[in-house]
Design an enzyme around this catalytic site. Structure first.
Site, PDB file in Angstrom:
ATOM      1  CE  LYS A 124      -4.115  -2.257   1.577  1.00 58.83           C
ATOM      2  NZ  LYS A 124      -3.618  -3.633   1.799  1.00 58.83           N
TER       3      LYS A 124
HETATM    4  C1  PLP Z   1      -4.279  -4.690   1.370  1.00 57.45           C
HETATM    5  C2  PLP Z   1      -3.497  -5.932   1.201  1.00 57.45           C
HETATM    6  C3  PLP Z   1      -3.909  -6.935   0.316  1.00 57.45           C
HETATM    7  C4  PLP Z   1      -5.201  -6.834  -0.462  1.00 57.45           C
HETATM    8  O1  PLP Z   1      -5.178  -5.808  -1.395  1.00 57.45           O
HETATM    9  P1  PLP Z   1      -6.541  -5.215  -2.012  1.00 57.45           P
HETATM   10  O2  PLP Z   1      -6.111  -4.167  -2.939  1.00 57.45           O
HETATM   11  O3  PLP Z   1      -7.312  -4.680  -0.855  1.00 57.45           O
HETATM   12  O4  PLP Z   1      -7.236  -6.331  -2.663  1.00 57.45           O
HETATM   13  C5  PLP Z   1      -3.105  -8.047   0.185  1.00 57.45           C
HETATM   14  N1  PLP Z   1      -1.956  -8.185   0.884  1.00 57.45           N
HETATM   15  C6  PLP Z   1      -1.534  -7.245   1.754  1.00 57.45           C
HETATM   16  C7  PLP Z   1      -0.279  -7.481   2.509  1.00 57.45           C
HETATM   17  C8  PLP Z   1      -2.283  -6.092   1.924  1.00 57.45           C
HETATM   18  O5  PLP Z   1      -1.863  -5.154   2.781  1.00 57.45           O
END
Ligand code: PLP
Length: 461
Positions: free
Chosen positions: A109
């Site tokens: 993110k």
């Molecule tokens: C947020 C997250 C996901 C999922 O991603 P989305 O875009 O919400 O589908 C998968 N793995 C990790 C480590 C995350 O932080």
């Protein structure tokens, strides 16, 4: 480039306003009027460094920030990563692994939220405005958002997370930040509850206006935009120019929707491969057309412990032929019946784009073990869901990219259970040991959040 809402009530708005709006004012999600086609330019983009590629892609969606300023924002956003490739791609026995976790909080993110934090700062400065960010997190968004905006002027951030349902490292990352513009709340509920509260407060237009609310959730278009870049970057690192399988551990459908956008822009993607954990509504949807809500269960991969994938609305809008009426009908069906029914024609269209697998705790453990045996590499449980999905579906290693979404040190317990040792801690996680924490418990109610925000943010409204 102009932006409009999936629900048809907002259109013709410019990039900066789309960023500031977050959720569209009609309750929908914002989309660009068009997806620029890069399929004819791939070779000229192939060897660009990550920030340059990011500029080439992002700039086509932005026409209200001077290009030199945009370039600077992008450079600044990726200078915080601890690997100068930004997204290193490693060859494993069963796939190529694209490491999305080299940002300040060690999860994918950061790729979007470092950019969004800088965008907010830029827009606030230009407009001389105040902004109070409100977001819900299943763990990683919160810390990444906090690190995106900590210490920035005229901006505060309030993050709701489900009490007891985020990992120890995630909670420490969120609650150990001393900056005065950061507030965290442990809500007595699930991530979906937190997300519903955020949606309700953004839907309360008086409150939104009075509090200068802004969003960082994966509903913000700028986040999707920043994520499109690494689909291109990773594909360029493959040995062949064939269409690839892109395997994405999925919760909120944000990451994988960026892949769908990349495909629309001409990136050769054979299939987008959606991997869920035991919270498998998206897998059931793709595999058997069963989009029915169930209880959220806790798993090894808490950032994917989600039933209501808020970004799916953007995809459904295209599935329904860009018809807001059909989309709204489906969403009200979901609300009243806890499910959406899809026709055979619709399911055929879905399966042209996506394949999927659901990976339970035991299967994710097997994948962690197998990757360690085969490649001497430690992966964490979210990544393991993707790697296991690729393995189960028998995807060809030479043209399969699995996205690694977090550093293993963020989820050390499962690694220790499976491999018998703790993953090495990178510097930014090691320094959290024993750090002072600051957080507040809250009831699972929108009114409780409204009240606490009104009382704490008096200096920035
Ligand atoms: C947020 C997250 C996901 C999922 O991603 P989305 O875009 O919400 O589908 C998968 N793995 C990790 C480590 C995350 O932080």
């Amino acid at each position: 480039m102009k932006y409009y809402s999936t629900r048809g009530g907002v259109s013709g708005i410019r990039f900066q306003d789309a960023v500031m709006m977050g959720l569209a004012e009609d309750g929908g999600l914002l989309l660009p009027d068009e997806f620029p086609f890069l399929g004819d330019e791939l070779e000229s983009l192939r060897n660009l460094a990550y920030p340059e590629l990011a500029f080439e892609i992002i700039s086509r969606f932005v026409d209200d920030i001077p290009m030199n300023a945009l370039r600077e924002l992008i450079n600044k956003s990726y200078a915080t990563f601890d690997d100068n490739r930004v997204i290193p791609v490693t060859k494993l026995k069963s796939c190529y692994l694209a490491e999305l976790y080299h940002g300040p909080t060690y999860a994918f993110k950061d790729v979007a939220l470092q950019f969004l934090g800088n965008l907010f700062e830029y827009i606030m400065t230009k407009r001389d405005m105040k902004l109070n960010i409100l977001g819900a997190t299943s763990g990683d968004t919160g810390s990444a958002a906090i690190y995106g905006v900590r210490g920035k002027k005229n901006v505060t951030i309030s993050i709701l997370y489900p009490d007891g349902r985020v990992s120890a490292v995630q909670e420490l990352q969120m609650t150990s930040v001393g900056d005065k513009n950061v507030f965290t709340y442990a809500v007595d509920g699930t991530f979906d509850d937190c997300q519903y509260i955020v949606k309700e407060l953004f839907g309360d237009l008086d409150f939104k206006k009075q509090m200068h609310l802004g969003a960082v959730n994966s509903i913000n278009w700028a986040r999707i935009l920043a994520q499109i870049v690494y689909y291109f970057y990773a594909w360029f690192r493959l040995p062949s120019k064939e269409a690839a399988y892109m395997v994405v551990p999925t919760g909120n459908f944000g990451n994988i929707f960026a892949g769908y956008c990349a495909k629309k822009m001409g990136l050769p993607i054979e299939k987008l491969v959606l991997a869920t954990n035991a919270n498998n509504i998206l897998h059931r949807f793709i595999a058997s057309g069963d989009y029915s809500l169930r209880e959220v269960v806790g798993t090894h991969s808490p950032s994917m412990d989600i039933q209501v994938a808020s970004n799916l609305e953007r995809y459904l809008y295209f599935l329904y032929g860009q018809n807001s009426g059909l989309l709204k009908r489906a969403l009200s069906e979901l609300k009243s019946e806890n499910r959406i029914n899809f026709s055979d024609v619709e399911m055929k269209k879905v399966r042209e784009e996506f394949i999927s697998a659901d990976v339970d705790n035991a299967a994710s453990e097997k994948a962690i073990k197998r990757v360690h045996d085969e490649d001497k590499l430690v992966i964490e449980p979210h990544t393991a869901c993707g790697v296991e999905a690729a393995y189960r579906l028998g995807l060809p290693a030479e043209r399969t990219i699995c996205f690694s979404t977090a550093h293993p040190a963020k989820f050390p317990d499962v690694v220790q259970k499976v491999l018998g040792f703790l993953p090495d801690k990178p510097a930014g996680i090691a320094k959290l040991d024993g750090a002072a924490r600051r957080t507040e418990k809250l009831k699972n109610s929108a009114d409780a959040v409204r009240a606490v925000m009104k009382s704490k943010l008096t200096n920035n409204i």
